[in-house]
Scaffold this motif. Structure first.
Motif, short mmCIF file in Angstrom:
data_model
loop_
_atom_site.label_atom_id
_atom_site.label_comp_id
_atom_site.label_asym_id
_atom_site.label_seq_id
_atom_site.Cartn_x
_atom_site.Cartn_y
_atom_site.Cartn_z
N LEU A 29 -6.99 -14.65 10.10
CA LEU A 29 -7.00 -14.47 8.65
C LEU A 29 -5.63 -14.75 8.05
O LEU A 29 -4.61 -14.52 8.69
N ASP A 30 -5.62 -15.24 6.82
CA ASP A 30 -4.34 -15.38 6.11
C ASP A 30 -3.76 -14.01 5.83
O ASP A 30 -2.57 -13.79 5.98
N LYS A 31 -4.61 -13.10 5.38
CA LYS A 31 -4.21 -11.71 5.14
C LYS A 31 -5.42 -10.83 5.35
O LYS A 31 -6.55 -11.24 5.11
N LEU A 32 -5.17 -9.61 5.76
CA LEU A 32 -6.21 -8.60 5.91
C LEU A 32 -6.01 -7.59 4.80
O LEU A 32 -4.90 -7.06 4.63
N LEU A 33 -7.04 -7.33 4.02
CA LEU A 33 -6.96 -6.33 2.96
C LEU A 33 -7.39 -4.99 3.52
O LEU A 33 -8.47 -4.88 4.10
N VAL A 34 -6.56 -3.97 3.33
CA VAL A 34 -6.87 -2.62 3.80
C VAL A 34 -6.73 -1.65 2.65
O VAL A 34 -6.17 -1.97 1.61
N GLN A 35 -7.22 -0.43 2.85
CA GLN A 35 -7.31 0.51 1.75
C GLN A 35 -6.09 1.40 1.55
O GLN A 35 -5.83 1.83 0.45
N THR A 36 -5.35 1.69 2.59
CA THR A 36 -4.24 2.64 2.46
C THR A 36 -2.95 2.07 3.03
O THR A 36 -2.96 1.15 3.85
N LYS A 37 -1.84 2.69 2.63
CA LYS A 37 -0.53 2.29 3.17
C LYS A 37 -0.46 2.55 4.67
O LYS A 37 0.12 1.77 5.41
N SER A 38 -1.08 3.66 5.10
CA SER A 38 -1.05 3.97 6.53
C SER A 38 -1.82 2.92 7.33
O SER A 38 -1.42 2.57 8.44
N ASP A 39 -2.90 2.37 6.76
CA ASP A 39 -3.61 1.29 7.44
C ASP A 39 -2.72 0.06 7.57
O ASP A 39 -2.72 -0.60 8.62
N VAL A 40 -1.97 -0.26 6.53
CA VAL A 40 -1.04 -1.40 6.58
C VAL A 40 -0.07 -1.20 7.74
O VAL A 40 0.13 -2.09 8.56
N GLU A 41 0.52 -0.01 7.83
CA GLU A 41 1.49 0.28 8.88
C GLU A 41 0.86 0.21 10.27
O GLU A 41 1.45 -0.35 11.20
N ILE A 42 -0.35 0.75 10.40
CA ILE A 42 -1.03 0.75 11.70
C ILE A 42 -1.31 -0.67 12.17
O ILE A 42 -1.03 -1.02 13.32
N TYR A 43 -1.86 -1.50 11.29
CA TYR A 43 -2.17 -2.88 11.68
C TYR A 43 -0.91 -3.68 11.97
O TYR A 43 -0.88 -4.46 12.91
N LYS A 44 0.10 -3.50 11.16
CA LYS A 44 1.34 -4.25 11.40
C LYS A 44 1.99 -3.82 12.70
O LYS A 44 2.44 -4.65 13.48
N LYS A 45 2.04 -2.51 12.94
CA LYS A 45 2.70 -2.00 14.14
C LYS A 45 1.92 -2.30 15.41
O LYS A 45 2.47 -2.81 16.38
N ASN A 46 0.64 -1.99 15.41
CA ASN A 46 -0.16 -2.11 16.63
C ASN A 46 -0.67 -3.51 16.92
O ASN A 46 -0.89 -3.85 18.07
N MET A 47 -0.87 -4.30 15.88
CA MET A 47 -1.51 -5.59 16.10
C MET A 47 -0.76 -6.77 15.50
O MET A 47 -1.21 -7.90 15.61
N LYS A 48 0.35 -6.50 14.85
CA LYS A 48 1.16 -7.57 14.26
C LYS A 48 0.33 -8.45 13.31
O LYS A 48 0.44 -9.66 13.31
N ILE A 49 -0.52 -7.81 12.52
CA ILE A 49 -1.40 -8.52 11.59
C ILE A 49 -0.82 -8.44 10.19
O ILE A 49 -0.41 -7.38 9.72
N ASN A 50 -0.80 -9.57 9.50
CA ASN A 50 -0.34 -9.64 8.13
C ASN A 50 -1.40 -9.01 7.23
O ASN A 50 -2.52 -9.51 7.13
#
Length: 135
Positions: A29-50
């Motif tokens: 994906l170009d970007k993944l849309l998530v609902q919360t700031k904590s989701d952003v942090e989790i995806y970036k940290k654990n999966m290196k997903i934009n």
């Protein structure tokens, strides 16, 4: 699916294989849309997903009133009593079916969830079931 910090480690049925699936497909994906700031942090940290946060829409009051020519009420979502406001939906249904003008209303419920049985029982108790279609 919204990940918790443990979603990347659990073998629960709703998360099993989630990390592998996400790693394989989310990275495309170009970007993944998530609902919360904590989701952003989790995806970036654990999966290196934009990813970016997309907030829930705000409630608003319309300046335009419907003439209600099409008497349709549609609920789309997870049938979870605590988080999805199903109690409010029951109150709305009471108001619709209490009024003699309710003839012709079509109510469609799209979704499933842990409280679907509880929700159906509540509707049957209120005698609305024959007027509601579950999809």
């Amino acid at each position: 699916m919204r990940p918790s910090k443990n979603a990347f480690r659990t073998r629960a049925k709703h998360c099993f294989g989630f990390e592998n699936l996400a790693k394989e497909y989310y990275r495309k994906l170009d970007k993944l849309l998530v609902q919360t700031k904590s989701d952003v942090e989790i995806y970036k940290k654990n999966m290196k997903i934009n990813c970016i946060q997309l907030y829930n829409p705000l409630s608003f009051k319309s300046q335009i009133k419907s003439n209600v020519n099409n008497k349709n009420l549609i609920f789309v979502g997870r049938l979870d009593w605590r988080t999805k406001g199903l109690d409010f939906l029951i109150k709305i249904l009471r108001k619709i079916y209490k009024d003699e003008r309710s003839f012709g209303w079509k109510v469609i419920i799209v979704g499933d969830g842990k409280d679907s049985t509880k929700f159906i029982k509540k509707i049957e108790k209120e005698k609305y079931r024959k007027n509601i279609e579950f999809v």
